[in-house]
Design a protein around this motif. Structure first.
Motif, short mmCIF file in Angstrom:
data_model
loop_
_atom_site.label_atom_id
_atom_site.label_comp_id
_atom_site.label_asym_id
_atom_site.label_seq_id
_atom_site.Cartn_x
_atom_site.Cartn_y
_atom_site.Cartn_z
N ASN A 279 7.89 11.36 -13.12
CA ASN A 279 6.94 12.08 -12.27
C ASN A 279 7.55 12.39 -10.91
N ASN A 280 8.39 11.46 -10.45
CA ASN A 280 8.88 11.56 -9.07
C ASN A 280 10.19 12.33 -9.00
N LEU A 281 10.42 12.88 -7.83
CA LEU A 281 11.53 13.82 -7.65
C LEU A 281 12.91 13.20 -7.92
N MET A 282 13.23 12.08 -7.27
CA MET A 282 14.60 11.56 -7.38
C MET A 282 14.97 11.17 -8.81
N SER B 48 0.86 -1.18 0.00
CA SER B 48 0.00 0.00 0.00
C SER B 48 0.90 1.24 0.00
N SER B 49 0.35 2.36 0.35
CA SER B 49 1.08 3.61 0.15
C SER B 49 0.65 4.64 1.18
N ALA B 50 1.57 5.54 1.49
CA ALA B 50 1.23 6.67 2.37
C ALA B 50 0.18 7.56 1.74
N LEU C 94 15.54 21.03 -13.07
CA LEU C 94 14.44 20.50 -12.25
C LEU C 94 13.41 21.60 -12.04
N ASN C 95 12.14 21.25 -12.13
CA ASN C 95 11.09 22.17 -11.71
C ASN C 95 10.75 21.86 -10.26
N ILE C 96 10.91 22.83 -9.40
CA ILE C 96 10.50 22.63 -8.01
C ILE C 96 9.08 23.17 -7.89
N TYR C 97 8.19 22.26 -7.51
CA TYR C 97 6.77 22.60 -7.51
C TYR C 97 6.37 23.36 -6.25
N GLY C 98 6.74 24.63 -6.22
CA GLY C 98 6.29 25.50 -5.14
C GLY C 98 7.33 25.68 -4.05
N ARG D 100 2.86 25.26 -7.64
CA ARG D 100 2.58 24.00 -6.94
C ARG D 100 1.98 22.98 -7.91
N ARG D 101 2.27 21.70 -7.69
CA ARG D 101 1.66 20.63 -8.49
C ARG D 101 0.30 20.30 -7.87
N PRO D 102 -0.77 20.30 -8.68
CA PRO D 102 -2.09 20.04 -8.10
C PRO D 102 -2.10 18.70 -7.35
N GLY D 103 -2.73 18.70 -6.20
CA GLY D 103 -2.86 17.45 -5.45
C GLY D 103 -1.75 17.23 -4.44
N ASP D 104 -0.63 17.99 -4.55
CA ASP D 104 0.49 17.79 -3.61
C ASP D 104 0.14 18.33 -2.22
N ILE D 105 0.67 17.66 -1.22
CA ILE D 105 0.53 18.18 0.14
C ILE D 105 1.87 18.79 0.57
N TYR E 285 4.02 2.41 2.27
CA TYR E 285 5.35 2.95 1.99
C TYR E 285 5.31 4.46 1.95
N PHE E 286 6.40 5.06 2.43
CA PHE E 286 6.57 6.50 2.21
C PHE E 286 7.35 6.66 0.88
N ASN E 287 8.42 7.40 0.78
CA ASN E 287 8.98 7.67 -0.56
C ASN E 287 10.28 6.90 -0.80
N PRO E 288 10.21 5.72 -1.40
CA PRO E 288 11.43 4.95 -1.64
C PRO E 288 12.29 5.58 -2.74
N VAL F 223 7.96 18.64 1.81
CA VAL F 223 8.75 17.76 2.68
C VAL F 223 8.19 16.33 2.59
N ARG F 224 9.12 15.37 2.40
CA ARG F 224 8.72 13.97 2.31
C ARG F 224 9.66 13.09 3.14
N ASP F 225 9.18 11.89 3.41
CA ASP F 225 9.94 10.89 4.16
C ASP F 225 10.59 9.94 3.15
N1 UFG Z 1 8.66 17.47 -6.82
C1 UFG Z 1 9.23 18.57 -7.47
N2 UFG Z 1 9.59 18.42 -8.77
C2 UFG Z 1 9.43 17.25 -9.46
C3 UFG Z 1 8.85 16.16 -8.79
C4 UFG Z 1 8.47 16.30 -7.48
O1 UFG Z 1 9.39 19.63 -6.87
O2 UFG Z 1 9.77 17.20 -10.64
C5 UFG Z 1 8.30 17.60 -5.39
C6 UFG Z 1 6.83 17.37 -5.10
O3 UFG Z 1 6.11 18.56 -5.22
C7 UFG Z 1 6.91 16.81 -3.67
C8 UFG Z 1 8.23 16.05 -3.62
O4 UFG Z 1 8.99 16.58 -4.70
O5 UFG Z 1 6.97 17.87 -2.75
C9 UFG Z 1 8.09 14.55 -3.81
O6 UFG Z 1 7.34 14.28 -5.00
P1 UFG Z 1 7.27 12.81 -5.63
O7 UFG Z 1 6.48 12.91 -6.89
O8 UFG Z 1 8.64 12.23 -5.72
O9 UFG Z 1 6.52 11.97 -4.51
P2 UFG Z 1 5.07 12.14 -3.86
O10 UFG Z 1 5.27 12.28 -2.38
O11 UFG Z 1 4.29 13.20 -4.54
O12 UFG Z 1 4.38 10.75 -4.20
C10 UFG Z 1 5.07 9.49 -4.11
C11 UFG Z 1 4.43 8.52 -5.09
C12 UFG Z 1 3.01 8.23 -4.66
C13 UFG Z 1 3.02 7.72 -3.24
C14 UFG Z 1 3.70 8.70 -2.32
C15 UFG Z 1 3.80 8.16 -0.92
O13 UFG Z 1 4.43 9.06 -6.41
O14 UFG Z 1 2.46 7.24 -5.48
O15 UFG Z 1 5.02 8.99 -2.81
O16 UFG Z 1 4.40 6.92 -0.93
F1 UFG Z 1 1.75 7.55 -2.84
#
Ligand code: UFG
Ligand code: NAD
Length: 332
Positions: free
Chosen positions: A197-200, A123-125, A214-218, A290-295, A176-179, A229-231
């Motif tokens: 899609n994901n940051l790393m 599952s997922s955070a 890199l685009n930093i979303y906000g 900001r990316r829509p839907g982000d916390i 899971y948090f953010n592997p 901030v993420r784990d």
């Molecule tokens: N971010 C950027 N630029 C990018 C991509 C991400 O600034 O190009 C930022 C996001 O706004 C966020 C952080 O980096 O603040 C992490 O974003 P990720 O897309 O890497 O990860 P998320 O926390 O948004 O989501 C990921 C998975 C989800 C999963 C969640 C928790 O994509 O499926 O982790 O496990 F649910």
């Protein structure tokens, strides 16, 4: 003892296969390779010097799963197979519901037929939606904002109902948090095709020159430096958590839920700066909206997993940055 790993060629599944083999389990993988490559099986075998039994096919394929369970005495299943791109799930909801839920239902039906009632589920955070406070504990309210997250929440519900119907089931639901990161060998890791899609993975493509910046979303979130901030958790630590969860399930634990995270939150800027420092590279960036839907922030309270499973993350953010980059450089 044989375990079935669905989605075992994928990012988390492949690292978990390595840990399973190293812990002495025999591993059967089923994967349709919709988001991975068959070479991963050889890489897992090279790291561990052990064999993997591989079936290329779909977990929605009832006949294939029957064949696998008929040929092998499967003690437990680690169920990773699933589609995971949040944005894609918004544009293709039915594909996500069909794939993630149908595969799980098919798998569970076949497990019942062969009296295998032990499962570890990915599952997922994301199921915590916008958390009411931080750090996040397992008993926090659940909600989702996209079809991908909904598939995870529905599957959690299906597993709970299954357990209520039959207490012989043993079910570990891992949130899971953010592997990030990769195996030290550099033989397995994460390097998605196209624009990540994901940051790393995005940072890595900028560092290798495949993407310009890199685009930093906000940078106006309510966090210490304004960025999200993420784990982040090292993929090998996450994989090790599965071995502990599997051992627990096999000991007859009923149903339970575990956060797999480090308990520490890092901002986008902190991750970028650490990545630049440990890898001695530049990661140009620009701040966009900001990316829509982000916390703003999301990190775990992982103490329940420590108390119940004896698991905690050991590797830090520097190792995550170093190992993730090493994998991509080695496989360029
Ligand atoms: N971010 C950027 N630029 C990018 C991509 C991400 O600034 O190009 C930022 C996001 O706004 C966020 C952080 O980096 O603040 C992490 O974003 P990720 O897309 O890497 O990860 P998320 O926390 O948004 O989501 C990921 C998975 C989800 C999963 C969640 C928790 O994509 O499926 O982790 O496990 F649910
Ligand atoms: P991944 O895409 O790398 O791996 C998933 C694997 O499942 C792939 O190899 C894919 O080919 C396979 N697959 C998908 N649907 C299938 C089907 N119907 N039949 C057979 N094989 C199928 O993803 P991952 O990052 O390793 O994630 C594994 C699991 O963990 C997924 O369920 C995902 O939703 C969940 N998860 C991942 C993250 C993350 O950030 N990576 C976070 C939380 C939860």
């Amino acid at each position: 003892m044989k375990v079935l790993v669905t989605g075992g060629c994928g990012y988390i599944g492949s690292h978990t296969c390595v840990e399973l083999l190293e812990a002495g389990y025999e591993v059967v993988v089923v994967d349709n390779l919709c988001n991975s490559k068959k070479d991963v099986i050889q890489q897992i075998e090279e790291i561990t010097n052990k064999k993997v039994i591989f079936y290329q096919g779909d977990v929605c394929d009832y006949a294939l799963l029957n064949k696998i369970f008929a040929h092998h005495e499967i003690a437990a299943v680690l169920h990773f197979a699933g589609l995971k791109a949040v944005g894609e799930s918004v544009s293709q909801p039915l594909r996500y519901y069909r794939n993630n839920i149908d595969s799980t239902l098919t798998l569970l039906e076949v497990m019942i037929k062969y009296n295998c009632k032990n499962i570890v589920f990915s599952s997922s955070a994301t199921v915590y939606g916008t958390p009411k406070s931080l750090p996040i504990k397992e008993d926090f309210p659940l909600s989702t904002t996209n079809p991908y997250g909904s598939t995870k929440l529905y599957i959690e519900g299906i597993l709970k109902d299954l357990y209520i119907s039959d207490n012989d089931w043993n079910i570990a639901i891992l949130r899971y948090f953010n592997p990030i990161g990769a195996h030290k060998s550099g033989l397995i890791g994460e390097n998605p095709n196209g624009i990540p899609n994901n940051l790393m993975p995005y940072i890595i493509k900028v560092a290798t020159g495949e993407l310009d910046y890199l685009n930093i979303y906000g940078n106006d979130y309510d966090t210490p430096d304004g960025t999200g901030v993420r784990d982040y958790i090292h993929i090998v630590d996450l994989a090790k958590g599965h071995i502990k969860a599997l051992d627990k399930v096999l000991s007859g634990s009923g149903i339970d839920y575990y956060n797999l995270g480090t308990g520490k939150g890092y901002s986008v800027l902190e991750l970028v700066q650490t990545f630049e420092k440990v890898n001695n590279v530049k990661v140009p960036y620009q701040v966009t909206s900001r990316r829509p839907g982000d916390i703003a922030a999301c990190y775990a309270d992982p103490s329940y997993a420590y108390d119940k499973l004896g698991w905690k993350a050991e590797l830090g953010i520097e190792e995550m940055c170093r190992d993730g980059y090493n994998y991509v450089i080695k496989n360029k």
